[in-house]
Design a protein around this motif. Structure first.
Motif, PDB file in Angstrom:
ATOM      1  N   PHE A  81       0.836  -1.205   0.000  1.00 14.31           N
ATOM      2  CA  PHE A  81       0.000   0.000   0.000  1.00 14.31           C
ATOM      3  C   PHE A  81       0.872   1.257   0.000  1.00 14.31           C
ATOM      4  CE2 PHE A  81      -2.346   3.300   2.337  1.00 14.31           C
ATOM      5  CZ  PHE A  81      -3.450   3.434   1.494  1.00 14.31           C
ATOM      6  N   ILE A  82       1.921   1.282   0.835  1.00 10.83           N
ATOM      7  CA  ILE A  82       2.818   2.443   0.902  1.00 10.83           C
ATOM      8  C   ILE A  82       3.529   2.649  -0.427  1.00 10.83           C
ATOM      9  CG2 ILE A  82       4.890   3.350   2.012  1.00 10.83           C
ATOM     10  CD1 ILE A  82       3.967   1.987   4.590  1.00 10.83           C
ATOM     11  N   ALA A  83       3.976   1.527  -1.063  1.00  8.56           N
ATOM     12  CA  ALA A  83       4.659   1.639  -2.346  1.00  8.56           C
ATOM     13  C   ALA A  83       3.736   2.216  -3.416  1.00  8.56           C
ATOM     14  CB  ALA A  83       5.186   0.264  -2.771  1.00  8.56           C
ATOM     15  N   TYR A  84       2.460   1.795  -3.367  1.00  8.63           N
ATOM     16  CA  TYR A  84       1.486   2.305  -4.341  1.00  8.63           C
ATOM     17  C   TYR A  84       1.287   3.816  -4.163  1.00  8.63           C
ATOM     18  CZ  TYR A  84      -2.981   3.003  -6.710  1.00  8.63           C
ATOM     19  OH  TYR A  84      -3.986   3.469  -7.515  1.00  8.63           O
ATOM     20  N   MET A  85       1.170   4.295  -2.908  1.00  8.66           N
ATOM     21  CA  MET A  85       0.972   5.727  -2.650  1.00  8.66           C
ATOM     22  C   MET A  85       2.190   6.550  -3.058  1.00  8.66           C
ATOM     23  SD  MET A  85      -2.077   5.828  -1.627  1.00  8.66           S
ATOM     24  CE  MET A  85      -2.122   7.551  -1.144  1.00  8.66           C
ATOM     25  N   LEU A  86       3.407   6.043  -2.802  1.00  9.24           N
ATOM     26  CA  LEU A  86       4.619   6.749  -3.204  1.00  9.24           C
ATOM     27  C   LEU A  86       4.724   6.852  -4.717  1.00  9.24           C
ATOM     28  CD1 LEU A  86       7.233   5.235  -0.683  1.00  9.24           C
ATOM     29  CD2 LEU A  86       6.275   7.564  -0.679  1.00  9.24           C
ATOM     30  N   PHE A  87       4.297   5.791  -5.421  1.00 12.80           N
ATOM     31  CA  PHE A  87       4.328   5.824  -6.879  1.00 12.80           C
ATOM     32  C   PHE A  87       3.384   6.886  -7.420  1.00 12.80           C
ATOM     33  CE2 PHE A  87       2.615   4.281 -10.941  1.00 12.80           C
ATOM     34  CZ  PHE A  87       3.778   4.312 -11.707  1.00 12.80           C
ATOM     35  N   LYS A  88       2.187   7.014  -6.838  1.00  7.52           N
ATOM     36  CA  LYS A  88       1.238   8.043  -7.266  1.00  7.52           C
ATOM     37  C   LYS A  88       1.792   9.459  -7.001  1.00  7.52           C
ATOM     38  CE  LYS A  88      -2.313   5.802  -8.898  1.00  7.52           C
ATOM     39  NZ  LYS A  88      -2.763   6.021 -10.299  1.00  7.52           N
ATOM     40  N   TYR A  89       2.413   9.642  -5.846  1.00 15.58           N
ATOM     41  CA  TYR A  89       2.994  10.936  -5.494  1.00 15.58           C
ATOM     42  C   TYR A  89       4.118  11.299  -6.471  1.00 15.58           C
ATOM     43  CZ  TYR A  89       5.319  14.555  -2.749  1.00 15.58           C
ATOM     44  OH  TYR A  89       5.902  15.724  -2.343  1.00 15.58           O
ATOM     45  N   TRP A  90       4.935  10.329  -6.822  1.00 17.13           N
ATOM     46  CA  TRP A  90       6.035  10.582  -7.758  1.00 17.13           C
ATOM     47  C   TRP A  90       5.507  10.967  -9.139  1.00 17.13           C
ATOM     48  CZ3 TRP A  90       7.471   7.858 -12.232  1.00 17.13           C
ATOM     49  CH2 TRP A  90       8.693   8.226 -12.791  1.00 17.13           C
ATOM     50  N   GLN A  91       4.393  10.365  -9.574  1.00 18.33           N
ATOM     51  CA  GLN A  91       3.805  10.697 -10.864  1.00 18.33           C
ATOM     52  C   GLN A  91       3.330  12.143 -10.894  1.00 18.33           C
ATOM     53  OE1 GLN A  91       0.760   7.777 -11.626  1.00 18.33           O
ATOM     54  NE2 GLN A  91       2.052   6.751 -13.158  1.00 18.33           N
ATOM     55  N   LYS A  92       2.778  12.626  -9.778  1.00 16.42           N
ATOM     56  CA  LYS A  92       2.296  14.008  -9.741  1.00 16.42           C
ATOM     57  C   LYS A  92       3.434  15.007  -9.806  1.00 16.42           C
ATOM     58  CE  LYS A  92      -1.920  12.991  -7.137  1.00 16.42           C
ATOM     59  NZ  LYS A  92      -2.675  13.229  -5.877  1.00 16.42           N
ATOM     60  N   LYS A  93       4.595  14.646  -9.263  1.00 10.16           N
ATOM     61  CA  LYS A  93       5.733  15.550  -9.226  1.00 10.16           C
ATOM     62  C   LYS A  93       6.425  15.675 -10.579  1.00 10.16           C
ATOM     63  CE  LYS A  93       6.016  17.032  -4.919  1.00 10.16           C
ATOM     64  NZ  LYS A  93       6.077  18.484  -4.612  1.00 10.16           N
ATOM     65  N   GLN A  94       6.250  14.665 -11.387  1.00  4.83           N
ATOM     66  CA  GLN A  94       6.945  14.674 -12.677  1.00  4.83           C
ATOM     67  C   GLN A  94       6.289  15.685 -13.615  1.00  4.83           C
ATOM     68  OE1 GLN A  94       9.746  12.997 -13.561  1.00  4.83           O
ATOM     69  NE2 GLN A  94       9.811  12.429 -11.391  1.00  4.83           N
ATOM     70  N   SER A  95       7.147  16.429 -14.355  1.00  5.27           N
ATOM     71  CA  SER A  95       6.647  17.396 -15.351  1.00  5.27           C
ATOM     72  C   SER A  95       6.644  16.723 -16.714  1.00  5.27           C
ATOM     73  CB  SER A  95       7.535  18.625 -15.372  1.00  5.27           C
ATOM     74  OG  SER A  95       8.853  18.287 -15.694  1.00  5.27           O
ATOM     75  N   ILE A  96       5.557  16.992 -17.442  1.00  9.39           N
ATOM     76  CA  ILE A  96       5.413  16.354 -18.759  1.00  9.39           C
ATOM     77  C   ILE A  96       5.861  17.361 -19.809  1.00  9.39           C
ATOM     78  CG2 ILE A  96       3.782  15.336 -20.360  1.00  9.39           C
ATOM     79  CD1 ILE A  96       2.073  14.624 -17.950  1.00  9.39           C
ATOM     80  N   ILE A  97       6.865  17.028 -20.526  1.00 11.69           N
ATOM     81  CA  ILE A  97       7.417  17.918 -21.564  1.00 11.69           C
ATOM     82  C   ILE A  97       6.955  17.388 -22.909  1.00 11.69           C
ATOM     83  CG2 ILE A  97       9.506  18.826 -22.611  1.00 11.69           C
ATOM     84  CD1 ILE A  97      10.895  18.353 -19.922  1.00 11.69           C
ATOM     85  N   LYS A  98       6.216  18.210 -23.542  1.00  6.96           N
ATOM     86  CA  LYS A  98       5.714  17.819 -24.851  1.00  6.96           C
ATOM     87  C   LYS A  98       6.599  18.429 -25.932  1.00  6.96           C
ATOM     88  CE  LYS A  98       0.882  17.382 -23.523  1.00  6.96           C
ATOM     89  NZ  LYS A  98      -0.500  17.793 -23.845  1.00  6.96           N
ATOM     90  N   GLU A  99       7.060  17.603 -26.793  1.00  7.04           N
ATOM     91  CA  GLU A  99       7.863  18.063 -27.906  1.00  7.04           C
ATOM     92  C   GLU A  99       7.009  18.101 -29.162  1.00  7.04           C
ATOM     93  OE1 GLU A  99      11.181  15.575 -28.336  1.00  7.04           O
ATOM     94  OE2 GLU A  99      12.068  16.096 -26.386  1.00  7.04           O
TER      95      GLU A  99
END
Length: 577
Positions: A439-457
């Protein structure tokens, strides 16, 4: 005085005529060719009511002959001169000479009224014997089948040795494709097809080598002829066929008085019936029952005792498994008949096998083992549920939760709790810790996805290319990682979740077909035949049939599922290349 003398003389004459024994042996002639059979006739005449034969007729040393056959009978002959009945015991023996020249046949002995009677020895003359170590000729290569023991009981084995002879040692390596004799009244089992070392000093200064050793079981009495063993001699220019000599056996009929349960078992055997230990038997649920026949004899060819039918249970045809090796007096090992039995109701039930008897040639007697019984207790479904402890129920709930994680990558079945007699707190804590960690690993993965910036080329236009190239790119994008499914199927097989196993297989098959734009299994078979050949298409059709058979079988064993999984991995790995 004269009357007393006359009375004594008449008394002596009556005593002599009252008890008279004659024993003699004769041959049908005195001179024989090498191919002729020596026939001996032994006659024992008992003239008198007070004569009792104390022993059987004891034959002389006949080691210079091969005994082809023998037989005995008795008859009553009326003597016309004395008007008395004479008991005659006649024995006839057929012999095959082993050596030439003058051969002496010794005396025959018998004990009558504790007195030994014997015949006079005599000589016979044997002319040149045609040696039989050699059958027919092909490229100076000869085959010979040797059998030492030519007198056996019905269904009792005898050992045969196949030798090859040649003056040129190099020819021995050219003998191939050995075919053992096949005949309805014979059962032949190979002991060894490994070639022996070459003997440079064989018969007539020819090199020899043992090609095969096999066991022959004659299944009928009388004179049985073993047909020739054939082989081929391959050279660079020609290919010839050769055959060995034929051997005649004197197969003795089994003694009378066999039990009703005797069929054709000859040897020494033991029967056991059992089911897996610690298995909870539930009414209307399948259970495995095994009938094991072990020992030494004609195990490979005899009729096995079956489980008798009963109104208390339903029984299916068994799966036969053999573990046999050549022994001294036959095939040695065990045969397992694995039955599937379904109790029709809860309660006590007795599983019985058919009565089983065999003939022991060493003791020359029948042994009746009777029936083997196995007592079972079948419980109802409610009784099985009530018998579970609290720990077993908790383990079942935990296993059910872990199995609901629908991912072929995550090996959740390795976290399943095995049933134990005592509560193991360590196992419970480990399972809870694993769930919290996931459960903790799943929540950390979701948090990491939100922090990532999506760069569109900005996309660069690419040439469209041909239709084949486009189709290849789409297929690559739809390609399924088939190894994940293999791992998940392996976990389902180990855990015993067979319904989920077949459901996952259907899902994998659908994704693979979609990868190649084939909606139905029939279209996919046509596609495979066009792309991979007819053999792959036929293998795909056979695999689908095997899956359906196992899916709807009344019981699925781990061994059969293991074989099925091997076929799935082999075929789909080939298709998804």
């Amino acid at each position: 005085m004269k009357q007393k003398i006359i009375y004594a003389i008449f008394t002596l004459i009556s005593v002599i005529s009252y008890g008279q024994v004659q024993l003699y042996m004769k041959s049908d002639k005195t001179d024989y060719n090498g191919k002729e059979i020596v026939n001996l006739t032994i006659v024992l005449e008992l003239n008198g009511n007070n004569l009792e034969q104390k022993s059987k007729i004891m034959l002389p040393d006949l080691s210079k002959f091969n005994m082809i056959g023998s037989g005995s009978f008795n008859q009553i002959v009326n003597d016309a001169d004395t008007n008395t009945a004479i008991d005659q015991y006649i024995t006839r023996i057929a012999l095959e000479p082993k050596q030439k020249g003058k051969v002496r046949i010794g005396s025959v002995l018998v004990n009558v009224n504790n007195k030994i009677y014997k015949t006079e020895p005599f000589d016979i003359f044997i002319k040149d014997i045609e040696k039989k170590p050699i059958a027919n000729l092909a490229n100076d290569v000869y085959l010979n089948m040797e059998i030492e023991d030519r007198e056996v009981y019905q269904d009792q084995p005898t050992i045969a040795v196949l030798r090859v002879y040649s003056k040129n040692i190099d020819n021995l390596r050219k003998v191939k494709n050995i075919r053992l004799p096949q005949q309805e009244n014979l059962n032949v089992h190979a002991i060894s097809l490994k070639r022996s070392d070459i003997d440079p000093s064989g018969y007539a200064n020819m090199a020899s080598q043992v090609l095969a050793v096999f066991m022959v079981f004659p299944n009928e009495s009388g004179y049985v002829e073993i047909p020739s063993v054939s082989a081929s001699v391959n050279t660079f220019s020609t290919k010839s066929k050769i055959a060995s000599n034929k051997v005649r056996l004197n197969v003795k009929k089994l003694p009378e008085g066999s039990p009703e349960s005797f069929k054709n078992a000859v040897g020494n055997f033991k029967v056991d019936v059992y089911c897996p230990p610690n298995e909870k038997i539930e009414a209307k649920k399948p259970v495995n029952v095994t009938v094991k026949v072990s020992g030494e004899g004609n195990l490979a060819d005899m009729s096995l005792p079956k489980i008798e039918e009963s109104p208390d249970y339903e029984i299916f045809a068994p799966k036969i498994t053999t573990h046999l090796n050549p022994g001294l007096t036959g095939m040695k090992g065990e045969i397992l008949a694995k039955y599937i039995l379904i109790p029709k109701k809860a309660g006590e039930l007795i599983v019985k096998t058919e009565a089983f008897a065999f003939f022991n040639p060493a003791e020359k007697e029948y042994v009746n083992l009777g029936q083997e019984k196995l007592g079972l207790t079948a419980f109802s479904h409610d009784q099985v549920l009530e018998a579970r402890s609290t720990v077993e129920k908790v383990n079942e709930y935990t296993n059910t939760f872990l199995e609901t994680v629908d991912s072929p990558v995550l090996k959740t079945t390795s976290f399943k709790v095995k049933e134990k007699s005592k509560f193991n707190w360590n196992v419970l804590f480990v399972n809870v810790a694993i769930l919290i960690g996931l459960f903790i690993a799943y929540m950390l993965f979701k948090y990491w996805q939100k922090k990532q910036s999506i760069i569109k080329e900005k996309p660069i236009p690419k040439p469209l290319g041909s239709v084949a190239e486009t189709e290849k790119k789409i297929r690559e994008s739809l390609k399924t990682d088939i190894s994940d499914y293999f791992a998940y199927l392996e976990n389902l097989k180990i855990s015993g979740d067979y319904p989920k196993f077949f459901e996952t297989f259907d899902e994998m098959d659908t994704e693979v077909r979609n990868q190649y734009f084939q909606s139905s299994k029939e279209d996919f078979k046509v596609f495979l035949e066009r792309q991979n050949g007819s053999s792959v298409a036929e293998s795909y059709q056979e695999l689908l049939q095997k899956v359906q058979i196992e899916k709807y079988s009344p019981i699925t064993s781990e061994d059969s599922l293991n074989d099925l999984l091997k076929d799935i991995v082999k075929l789909y790995s080939l298709i998804s290349k």
